[in-house]
Motif scaffolding. Structure first.
Motif, mmCIF file in Angstrom:
data_model
loop_
_atom_site.group_PDB
_atom_site.id
_atom_site.type_symbol
_atom_site.label_atom_id
_atom_site.label_comp_id
_atom_site.label_asym_id
_atom_site.label_seq_id
_atom_site.Cartn_x
_atom_site.Cartn_y
_atom_site.Cartn_z
ATOM 1 N N GLY A 80 0.711 -1.261 0.015
ATOM 2 C CA GLY A 80 -0.374 -0.325 -0.102
ATOM 3 C C GLY A 80 0.630 1.066 -0.263
ATOM 4 N N GLY A 81 2.543 1.207 -0.108
ATOM 5 C CA GLY A 81 3.077 2.089 0.444
ATOM 6 C C GLY A 81 2.788 2.992 -1.578
ATOM 7 N N PRO A 82 3.355 4.096 -1.747
ATOM 8 C CA PRO A 82 3.562 4.734 -2.786
ATOM 9 C C PRO A 82 4.254 4.314 -4.219
ATOM 10 N N MET A 86 6.697 5.318 -8.933
ATOM 11 C CA MET A 86 6.764 3.850 -10.125
ATOM 12 C C MET A 86 5.569 4.443 -11.605
ATOM 13 N N VAL A 87 4.725 4.880 -10.947
ATOM 14 C CA VAL A 87 3.858 4.951 -12.101
ATOM 15 C C VAL A 87 4.713 5.801 -13.029
ATOM 16 N N GLN A 88 4.861 6.708 -12.843
ATOM 17 C CA GLN A 88 5.745 7.668 -13.820
ATOM 18 C C GLN A 88 6.880 7.790 -14.729
ATOM 19 N N VAL A 237 -13.422 4.532 -2.577
ATOM 20 C CA VAL A 237 -12.142 5.468 -1.532
ATOM 21 C C VAL A 237 -11.038 5.232 -1.603
ATOM 22 N N TYR A 238 -10.648 6.782 -2.144
ATOM 23 C CA TYR A 238 -9.317 7.153 -2.299
ATOM 24 C C TYR A 238 -7.873 6.646 -1.601
ATOM 25 N N GLY A 239 -7.285 5.723 -1.406
ATOM 26 C CA GLY A 239 -6.501 4.775 -0.320
ATOM 27 C C GLY A 239 -6.192 4.337 0.135
ATOM 28 N N GLY A 268 -13.304 0.039 -0.431
ATOM 29 C CA GLY A 268 -11.959 -0.102 -0.383
ATOM 30 C C GLY A 268 -11.088 -0.720 -1.025
ATOM 31 N N THR A 269 -10.062 0.189 -1.240
ATOM 32 C CA THR A 269 -8.619 -0.766 -1.483
ATOM 33 C C THR A 269 -7.938 -0.337 -1.189
ATOM 34 N N VAL A 270 -7.485 -0.950 -0.063
ATOM 35 C CA VAL A 270 -6.736 -1.020 2.020
ATOM 36 C C VAL A 270 -5.718 -1.802 2.152
ATOM 37 N N PRO A 291 -3.870 -5.547 -7.641
ATOM 38 C CA PRO A 291 -3.064 -4.982 -8.406
ATOM 39 C C PRO A 291 -3.400 -4.151 -9.666
ATOM 40 N N GLN A 292 -2.747 -2.629 -10.037
ATOM 41 C CA GLN A 292 -2.832 -2.314 -10.606
ATOM 42 C C GLN A 292 -3.990 -1.574 -11.785
ATOM 43 N N HIS A 293 -4.039 -2.980 -12.624
ATOM 44 C CA HIS A 293 -5.457 -2.912 -13.526
ATOM 45 C C HIS A 293 -6.466 -4.034 -12.818
ATOM 46 N N GLY A 309 -7.924 13.131 1.417
ATOM 47 C CA GLY A 309 -7.219 14.947 1.350
ATOM 48 C C GLY A 309 -5.864 14.075 1.566
ATOM 49 N N PHE A 310 -5.385 12.549 1.733
ATOM 50 C CA PHE A 310 -4.804 11.902 1.152
ATOM 51 C C PHE A 310 -4.708 11.316 1.224
ATOM 52 N N PRO A 311 -3.381 10.406 -0.199
ATOM 53 C CA PRO A 311 -2.660 11.262 -1.324
ATOM 54 C C PRO A 311 -2.900 12.958 -1.744
ATOM 55 N N GLU A 313 -2.065 14.514 -4.639
ATOM 56 C CA GLU A 313 -1.617 14.601 -6.075
ATOM 57 C C GLU A 313 -1.340 13.777 -7.076
ATOM 58 N N GLY A 314 -1.754 12.422 -6.619
ATOM 59 C CA GLY A 314 -1.487 11.262 -7.496
ATOM 60 C C GLY A 314 -2.058 11.228 -8.200
ATOM 61 N N PRO A 315 -1.724 10.010 -8.940
ATOM 62 C CA PRO A 315 -2.330 9.453 -10.231
ATOM 63 C C PRO A 315 -3.964 8.608 -9.968
ATOM 64 N N ALA A 316 -3.894 8.301 -9.093
ATOM 65 C CA ALA A 316 -5.449 7.432 -9.121
ATOM 66 C C ALA A 316 -6.405 8.651 -9.597
ATOM 67 N N PRO A 317 -6.853 10.177 -9.008
ATOM 68 C CA PRO A 317 -7.870 10.117 -9.763
ATOM 69 C C PRO A 317 -8.273 10.958 -11.560
ATOM 70 N N LEU A 318 -6.611 11.053 -11.914
ATOM 71 C CA LEU A 318 -7.016 10.695 -13.009
ATOM 72 C C LEU A 318 -7.738 8.959 -13.945
ATOM 73 N N GLU A 342 2.459 19.115 7.031
ATOM 74 C CA GLU A 342 3.680 18.048 7.658
ATOM 75 C C GLU A 342 4.026 17.897 6.422
ATOM 76 N N PHE A 343 3.318 17.000 5.031
ATOM 77 C CA PHE A 343 3.686 16.414 4.468
ATOM 78 C C PHE A 343 4.824 17.341 4.056
ATOM 79 N N PHE A 344 4.318 18.463 3.445
ATOM 80 C CA PHE A 344 4.742 19.388 2.447
ATOM 81 C C PHE A 344 5.944 20.157 2.932
HETATM 82 C C1 U2F Z 1 0.728 9.689 -4.717
HETATM 83 O O1 U2F Z 1 1.500 8.372 -4.234
HETATM 84 P P1 U2F Z 1 0.581 7.299 -4.276
HETATM 85 O O2 U2F Z 1 0.787 5.806 -4.774
HETATM 86 O O3 U2F Z 1 -0.466 7.735 -3.368
HETATM 87 O O4 U2F Z 1 -0.698 7.211 -6.154
HETATM 88 P P2 U2F Z 1 -2.328 7.003 -6.405
HETATM 89 O O5 U2F Z 1 -2.722 7.789 -6.875
HETATM 90 O O6 U2F Z 1 -2.564 6.377 -4.863
HETATM 91 O O7 U2F Z 1 -1.622 6.151 -7.423
HETATM 92 C C2 U2F Z 1 -0.465 5.558 -7.017
HETATM 93 C C3 U2F Z 1 -1.308 4.482 -8.274
HETATM 94 O O8 U2F Z 1 -2.094 3.372 -7.383
HETATM 95 C C4 U2F Z 1 -1.990 2.488 -7.896
HETATM 96 C C5 U2F Z 1 -3.270 3.403 -9.087
HETATM 97 C C6 U2F Z 1 -2.464 4.387 -9.642
HETATM 98 O O9 U2F Z 1 -2.033 4.165 -10.722
HETATM 99 O O10 U2F Z 1 -3.760 2.535 -9.995
HETATM 100 N N1 U2F Z 1 -3.305 1.369 -6.902
HETATM 101 C C7 U2F Z 1 -2.619 -0.082 -7.388
HETATM 102 O O11 U2F Z 1 -1.981 0.294 -7.963
HETATM 103 N N2 U2F Z 1 -4.150 -0.721 -6.366
HETATM 104 C C8 U2F Z 1 -4.506 -0.149 -5.370
HETATM 105 O O12 U2F Z 1 -5.303 -0.979 -4.932
HETATM 106 C C9 U2F Z 1 -4.793 1.568 -5.780
HETATM 107 C C10 U2F Z 1 -4.461 1.587 -6.308
HETATM 108 C C11 U2F Z 1 1.475 10.637 -5.447
HETATM 109 F F1 U2F Z 1 2.355 10.239 -6.576
HETATM 110 C C12 U2F Z 1 3.710 10.549 -4.894
HETATM 111 O O13 U2F Z 1 4.063 11.163 -5.719
HETATM 112 C C13 U2F Z 1 3.538 11.028 -3.238
HETATM 113 O O14 U2F Z 1 4.833 10.409 -3.282
HETATM 114 C C14 U2F Z 1 1.933 10.474 -2.408
HETATM 115 C C15 U2F Z 1 1.937 10.915 -1.832
HETATM 116 O O15 U2F Z 1 1.385 12.404 -1.232
HETATM 117 O O16 U2F Z 1 0.927 10.253 -3.835
#
Ligand code: U2F
Length: 573
Positions: A80-82, A86-88, A237-239, A268-270, A291-293, A309-311, A313-318, A342-344
């Motif tokens: 469940g880490g960031p 890696m996507v980028q 839910v995002y997170g 959720g996908t926690v 898994p991402q797919h 409210g967290f994380p 600016e990640g990719p998931a909303p897009l 704190e995060f910033f």
């Molecule tokens: C952001 O990092 P995150 O990894 O927390 O960003 P997310 O928007 O949650 O998404 C990353 C990918 O996780 C995938 C999903 C996204 O492409 O398809 N995913 C998944 O594989 N399985 C799941 O169950 C749920 C999501 C940001 F990108 C970082 O730069 C920041 O460091 C971080 C903290 O702000 O937030």
């Protein structure tokens, strides 16, 4: 050598190597997106019509994945880490490879040293051999490693480096001398690079280059399928980490979760090891980290993707919006920044983040994105009810499609050159007589609000982006150029500051200057209207779109941009 588009990604997968979970994740992503990349290559090739493209020797050194900088990310990939970084990186690698450049990929210090030509064990001996790469893509960790191991050559070759920097680096934090004197020092250092060498995940700071990543596009069959299979009462839910549920950056989560639960089934996908995480309420259907797919498949059924409210600016909303969801997020009032969150804290930017995902808020907006005050139960509940009735189509902004990303990176590689000095002498001496207006390349707009570039073609400097796309506006006191340009449907273009850093420009804009000084400040060129003092910039590295102060009205170089591709102006390719 001409670069030729590649039509097969298998050699790239070999280049990436193996072993780490992070690399496995990236390779899986590249494999999964391969057909999209190839389709995009085809359309870009048609658009560019056989134009000359130089093949570059490129080193990609992913510093945060090296053991030497701790590699804290790889062990968390399945927990469940960031994953955003890696996507980028996966997408950057795919794009560079497809564009036909020659790539080396390193994820350890040893490989870095051997590619740079540093003999192993000779740590920080100064490099005497020429750098065998035209370009190096790395991150802040990699930059530190290169500085340590390249000796004197680092200074000489740093103009070839591109730093992947998620949240951005503002000019005031970048210049060592200035940062030290004015309290802009951070943990990430000050590298005296051209701020455009920093490349961000979202186009949030025009002082930096927007790199981005891609979001999968659906074909017509998939779009139809989604339309008929959406469950209007299903929310995700995002997170993916339990901690997000516990210490979310917004208060009163229980209250709005209860409201949401009245109307929708919450998924959720926690990540969890053996038991359900206690932070996740029992009424939430938790799938565990997917898994991402499979995560994207879940989004195809859901109507709503909701952020806590967290994380940031990640990719998931897009991805959610690309799969036909509506994204509901919390407005931050006051905005979050390195000054109050704190995060910033310690990040080299003072950018104010107005919601969990400002790009979604500002560049996409309704009907796909709803940004509301979560403390206001009525506003929140009304949004849920409207969202359930609102029909939306899957949507990917062009700049986040494979073609958009290829087009942008192509343009950067062919046009951005930070090794050549500025094309005009800098700074101009403020003393002496002002240049007569007839020699100025600008003319005043008919309503006298701004300047446009009007010089004839023979005198036009060869700049990128082309100066013909420039307009010069003056900000209100206390406003940054970033917003000033935005207000006029334009974007701030730091590459143009060098052309407007002239006394004559103030005169043409009818600003009265009793005196004109040239100083180092990330706020200049600017005018202090109450005292009629004008200021020019002495240090080109300090030109900043982001800077603002209530004392000054700033001179802002703005440019047009393509809708859906803010990094490029018309005729910028
Ligand atoms: C952001 O990092 P995150 O990894 O927390 O960003 P997310 O928007 O949650 O998404 C990353 C990918 O996780 C995938 C999903 C996204 O492409 O398809 N995913 C998944 O594989 N399985 C799941 O169950 C749920 C999501 C940001 F990108 C970082 O730069 C920041 O460091 C971080 C903290 O702000 O937030």
């Amino acid at each position: 050598v001409q670069a030729a588009f590649r039509n097969n990604l298998s050699y790239l997968l070999e280049l990436i190597g193996s072993g780490k979970e992070s690399l496995i994740f990236m390779k899986k992503r590249i494999r999964h997106l391969a057909s999209q990349w190839l389709l995009a290559t085809h359309s870009l090739a048609q658009k560019l019509k056989g134009r000359q493209r130089d093949q570059k020797q490129i080193l990609v050194h992913i510093g945060f994945l090296t053991e030497e900088s701790g590699d804290v990310f790889s062990p968390r990939v399945l927990k469940g880490g960031p994953l955003g970084e890696m996507v980028q990186w996966a997408d950057i690698l795919a794009a560079l490879f497809i564009l036909g450049h020659s790539l080396k990929v390193t994820v350890s210090l040893k490989e870095l040293q051997s590619n740079l030509g540093v003999p192993p064990g000779r740590g920080n001996c100064p490099l005497t051999v020429p750098l065998p790469f035209d370009l190096i893509y790395t991150d802040y960790h990699g930059l530190q490693q290169m500085k340590q191991h390249m000796g004197l050559s680092f200074k000489k070759y740093r103009c070839r480096v591109r730093v992947i920097d998620t949240f951005g680096t503002e000019p005031a934090y970048n210049l060592e001398e200035y940062a030290t004197l004015h309290g802009y020092r951070t943990n990430w250092g000050y590298w005296n690079l051209n701020p455009k060498q920093f490349m961000t995940m979202f186009p949030h700071t025009p002082d930096n280059s927007f790199m981005g990543f891609v979001s999968e596009e659906l074909n017509e069959t998939e779009r139809q399928f989604i339309k008929s299979n959406k469950a209007s009462n299903m929310a995700v839910v995002y997170g993916k980490e339990a901690s997000i549920w516990k210490k979310s950056t917004i208060q009163g989560k229980e209250k709005f979760l209860a409201i949401l639960n009245k109307y929708m089934e919450i998924h959720g996908t926690v990540y969890y090891e053996t038991q359900r995480p206690p932070e996740v309420p029992a009424f939430v259907k938790n799938h565990g980290l997917l898994p991402q797919h499979e995560f994207q498949q879940l989004l195809r059924k859901a109507k709503l993707f909701i952020g806590f409210g967290f994380p940031y600016e990640g990719p998931a909303p897009l991805e959610a919006i690309a799969n036909g969801c509506i994204f509901l997020q919390s407005r931050f009032n006051p905005p979050h920044s390195s000054l109050n969150h704190e995060f910033f804290r310690g990040k080299p930017t003072s950018r104010e983040v107005s919601s969990q995902h400002p790009y979604a808020e500002d560049f996409i907006g309704k009907p796909h994105v709803w940004t509301v005050d979560y403390n206001n139960s009525e506003e929140f509940e009304a949004a849920i009810k409207t969202i359930m009735r609102t029909k939306v189509d899957p949507y990917v902004p062009y700049e986040y499609t494979c073609e958009g990303m290829l087009e942008r990176i192509h343009a950067y590689i062919q046009h951005q050159d930070f090794c050549a000095g500025p094309s005009l002498p800098l700074p101009e001496k403020p003393q002496g007589h002002a240049v007569p207006s007839s020699l100025s390349p600008f003319s005043l707009s008919p309503n006298a609000t701004h300047l446009v570039w009007s010089h004839n073609a023979s005198n036009t400097p060869s700049a990128w982006p082309p100066v013909s796309s420039m307009q010069v506006w003056v900000s209100e006191a206390g406003r940054a150029c970033t917003e000033t340009c935005q207000e006029h449907g334009l974007v701030c273009e730091p590459a143009f500051f060098q052309f407007i850093n002239k006394k004559d420009v103030f005169l043409q804009l009818r600003m009265s200057c009793d005196s004109t000084e040239s100083e180092m400040s990330h706020l200049y060129p600017a005018v202090a209207e109450n005292v009629q003092e004008c200021y020019l910039q002495k240090e080109p590295l300090l030109f900043s779109c982001a800077g603002y102060s209530t004392k000054y009205r700033r001179l802002c170089p703005c440019r047009s941009y393509q809708k859906g591709q803010v990094a490029l102006c018309r005729d910028c390719l």
